[in-house]
Each structure stands twice: as C-alpha cells, then as structure tokens.
Design a protein around this motif. Structure first.
Motif, PDB file in Angstrom:
ATOM      1  N   ASN A 168       0.960  -1.234   0.000  1.00  0.00           N
ATOM      2  CA  ASN A 168       0.205   0.073  -0.143  1.00  0.00           C
ATOM      3  C   ASN A 168       0.926   1.292   0.116  1.00  0.00           C
ATOM      4  O   ASN A 168       0.810   2.311  -0.881  1.00  0.00           O
ATOM      5  N   LYS A 169       1.940   1.158   0.659  1.00  0.00           N
ATOM      6  CA  LYS A 169       2.827   2.556   0.782  1.00  0.00           C
ATOM      7  C   LYS A 169       3.467   2.847  -0.620  1.00  0.00           C
ATOM      8  O   LYS A 169       3.590   3.768  -0.727  1.00  0.00           O
ATOM      9  N   SER A 170       3.860   1.537  -1.381  1.00  0.00           N
ATOM     10  CA  SER A 170       4.595   1.638  -2.619  1.00  0.00           C
ATOM     11  C   SER A 170       3.440   2.126  -3.693  1.00  0.00           C
ATOM     12  O   SER A 170       3.815   2.976  -4.435  1.00  0.00           O
ATOM     13  N   ILE A 182       1.660   9.430  -5.912  1.00  0.00           N
ATOM     14  CA  ILE A 182       2.252  10.738  -5.513  1.00  0.00           C
ATOM     15  C   ILE A 182       3.126  11.097  -6.747  1.00  0.00           C
ATOM     16  O   ILE A 182       3.202  12.333  -7.431  1.00  0.00           O
ATOM     17  N   ASP A 183       4.055  10.337  -6.984  1.00  0.00           N
ATOM     18  CA  ASP A 183       5.045  10.426  -8.186  1.00  0.00           C
ATOM     19  C   ASP A 183       4.231  10.767  -9.436  1.00  0.00           C
ATOM     20  O   ASP A 183       4.662  11.722 -10.069  1.00  0.00           O
TER      21      ASP A 183
END
Length: 54
Positions: free
Chosen positions: A41-43, A49-50
C-alpha cells in the motif's frame, strides 16, 4: 457435562508448549502478511504521488 469436558480439553490443549508455539507462529505469520500488505500500500501511494507530481 460434555460441554464442560470440551472446554477442559481445549484448555488442556492450549496449555501445551506445542500449541502455544503454533499460536505464536500463526501470529507471526499474520504480522508478516500485514507488513507485506502495508508495504504494498505504501508503494502504491508513493507511486501515485509520483504520477500526480509529473
């Protein structure tokens, strides 16, 4: 009476070292899977965002 015997049998089984080890193994497995899920999930969030920032 059978109900209480079943509870006693379960309690006896849970009190053995092997059962406790099995329970701890399951907890550790759950924690590992939860960590993998959180990392995925963080990735995904970082990738999103990127992409937004581009």
């Amino acid at each position: 009476m059978a109900f209480f015997n079943n509870i006693k049998n379960i309690r006896d089984k849970l009190s053995t070292d092997e059962s406790i080890k099995d329970i701890n193994d399951k907890i550790n497995e759950y924690d590992s899977l939860k960590n993998i899920k959180n990392n995925i999930n963080k990735s995904i969030d970082e990738h999103a965002i990127d992409e937004i920032e581009k």
